[in-house]
Enzyme design. Structure first.
Site, PDB file in Angstrom:
ATOM      1  CB  CYS A 257       7.719   1.089  -2.422  1.00  2.03           C
ATOM      2  SG  CYS A 257       8.881  -0.205  -2.893  1.00  2.03           S
TER       3      CYS A 257
ATOM      4  CG  PHE B 218       2.270   8.523  -0.150  1.00  2.00           C
ATOM      5  CD1 PHE B 218       3.370   9.297  -0.477  1.00  2.00           C
ATOM      6  CD2 PHE B 218       1.022   9.131  -0.176  1.00  2.00           C
ATOM      7  CE1 PHE B 218       3.245  10.631  -0.828  1.00  2.00           C
ATOM      8  CE2 PHE B 218       0.880  10.472  -0.523  1.00  2.00           C
ATOM      9  CZ  PHE B 218       1.989  11.223  -0.851  1.00  2.00           C
TER      10      PHE B 218
ATOM     11  CG  ASN C 299       8.507  -6.862  -5.680  1.00  2.00           C
ATOM     12  OD1 ASN C 299       9.217  -5.853  -5.700  1.00  2.00           O
ATOM     13  ND2 ASN C 299       7.217  -6.808  -5.353  1.00  2.00           N
TER      14      ASN C 299
END
Length: 501
Positions: A235, A233, A174
């Site tokens: 992504c 902390f 994603n």
């Protein structure tokens, strides 16, 4: 032999063919009101005991020649209907299991949870209606989709899947960012959820761009009624520099932002760690020393997938372009477990609460995280494939496992596997396990021979008359590659013996 093979192999294959429909027509068509879809779904999600126990005492399928369930099966529109009658008859031959009372409630970060199953911070928990539905279905809590002070501009499409052979969804990528709702909207979602579901646990995931924002977001989430704050902390694909995994790879930023969050709240704080690093313990220790209560791990792994070899474009394809994104799904479970293990074996981190995630689809996956030390697990990708309904088999499958193994509480299994994972130089190397061939099950496909000769130690030959494997013990090193490639589980380890001197 055919009966044995069917029970062990064919039932799984038959169930794997099911489309897992919403509002399944097979169940609606059954004149005996058997919940066909939930039985097959339980088989798919490794909850065989639950599937067997859902069958009626006397199976009416034995006298049902019309097979309305199979006639209504949507799979027949593709090739052929799922052999429901065969599945049901095979399951009816299995012994039902009596479930003992077990307690799935567990304390996490000092907070009592009705079970360890939470939605993880993602689209599956991003507004009131979605989370309320999940809570109604039995999920114990949610880590709400990461909230910031800005609303990101998203791309379309933003998801891609990795397939292998007949499996359409091995891994998932994603490039979606944090919440698409405004800060005010998200605060209202949290307030309403806490008001309507006071017994459920709400973890507010936040992401700031500087220390002031981290502190302010923590204050706002506390006021909104969150039970725990999670600092994102990790992504891996934010379009803004200096946030997400850029922070998680930098112990100094982890320290500064954890301290800022602690200034803004009295609640427990989870630091969500990035796997895009070689040693997660460094950043985890920085977070704990700065005031965190526990760790959440792992987030998605930086990835590129599905390069089209005609157009040279990759996925998700945004007008011919893409970016590095986050890889998730079943394929990353072994990586997640390794990071969990490393932190639990670290002297400075061994006693901290850990919320585990990364490839959890079934109760068995969740149990693996828990026996490595997690007290809580979070799920996203499986829900995106199958819906919130997987909670039924997560709960039921876990209960059957615990009661069958003699446990009365899920907390009893936390950390049970840690002592069995050692440094490589500590493993016993003076003995060997040779393979054992079940000649009744073996169909003579020769897969073991091919793998051993071309990828192993040339320790198997094929008998010319029977076409079945014969071990050449002098060449065998006991790697057991043959047992892994056997398509019908006809190869198992023999009793361990001392190596010849």
């Amino acid at each position: 032999m055919s009966s044995l093979l069917y029970k062990e192999i064919s039932t799984k294959e038959d169930a794997a063919a099911c489309l897992l429909c919403h509002d399944a027509p097979c169940t609606k068509a059954c004149p005996h009101e058997i919940k066909v879809d939930t039985i097959i779904r339980s088989l798919r999600f490794e909850n065989k005991a639950g599937a067997v126990n859902k069958l009626p005492h006397l199976l009416p399928c034995e006298n049902c020649d019309a097979k309305p369930c199979e006639k209504s099966c949507l799979k027949s529109n593709i090739n052929q209907a799922v052999p429901i009658d065969r599945i049901m008859k095979a399951m009816s031959a299995e012994q039902k299991i009596k479930e003992s009372e077990v307690d799935l409630s567990i304390e996490f970060c000092g907070i009592k949870c009705e079970n360890p199953f939470f939605l993880s911070s993602s689209v599956v928990g991003s507004n009131y209606e979605m989370v309320a539905k999940a809570f109604d279905m039995g999920w114990a809590g949610v880590t709400f989709k990461t909230i910031g002070t800005f609303v990101p501009e998203e791309v379309s499409p933003r998801f891609a899947a990795l397939s292998k052979e007949s499996l359409p969804f091995v891994g998932f990528k994603n490039i979606e960012q944090i919440s698409e709702h405004t800060l005010e909207e998200n605060i209202n979602f949290l307030k309403q959820l806490k008001k309507d579901y006071p017994g459920k646990i709400i973890i507010a995931s936040i992401m700031g761009q500087n220390e002031e924002e981290w502190m302010k977001l923590a204050e706002l989430m506390t006021e909104a009624g969150a039970d725990i704050i999670e600092c994102n902390f990790s992504c891996p694909h934010m379009s803004i520099d200096g946030v997400g995994s850029d922070v998680g790879q930098n112990p100094d930023l982890v320290t500064a932002y954890t301290k800022a969050t602690r200034k803004g709240t009295r609640l427990p704080i989870l630091a969500k760690m990035t796997p895009n690093t070689g040693n997660m313990e460094v950043q985890a220790k920085a977070a704990m020393n700065a005031g965190a209560t526990g760790i959440a791990a792992i987030n998605t792994i930086k990835s590129i997938m599905n390069v089209n070899l005609k157009t040279f474009e990759s996925e998700p394809n945004v007008k011919g372009k893409t970016s590095v994104g986050g890889y998730s799904g079943k394929a990353i479970k072994p990586i997640a477990l390794r990071f969990i293990h490393d932190m639990k074996k670290c002297e400075d981190l061994k006693d901290i609460p850990i919320s585990g995630m990364g490839g959890i689809e079934t109760w068995k996956d969740a149990a693996e995280f828990m026996v490595l030390g997690c007290e809580n697990v979070q799920v996203t990708t499986s829900i995106m494939q199958y819906g919130y309904r997987i909670i039924d088999d997560l709960i039921e499958g876990m209960k059957f496992y615990l009661s069958t193994e003699g446990y009365r509480s899920i907390s009893e299994i936390v950390g049970k596997a840690l002592d069995n994972i050692l440094p490589a130089d500590k493993l016993e190397r003076d003995s060997i396990c040779y393979p054992k061939f079940d000649r009744e099950k073996c169909v003579g496909c020769g897969r073991c021979f091919l793998s051993c000769y071309d990828g192993g130690h040339q320790a198997i030959k094929v008998d010319e008359s029977s076409k079945k494997p014969v071990l050449q013990a002098k060449n065998c090193v006991g790697c057991l590659l043959c047992s892994l490639v056997c398509p019908i589980d006809a190869i198992s380890p023999r009793k361990r013996v001392k190596k010849a001197q």
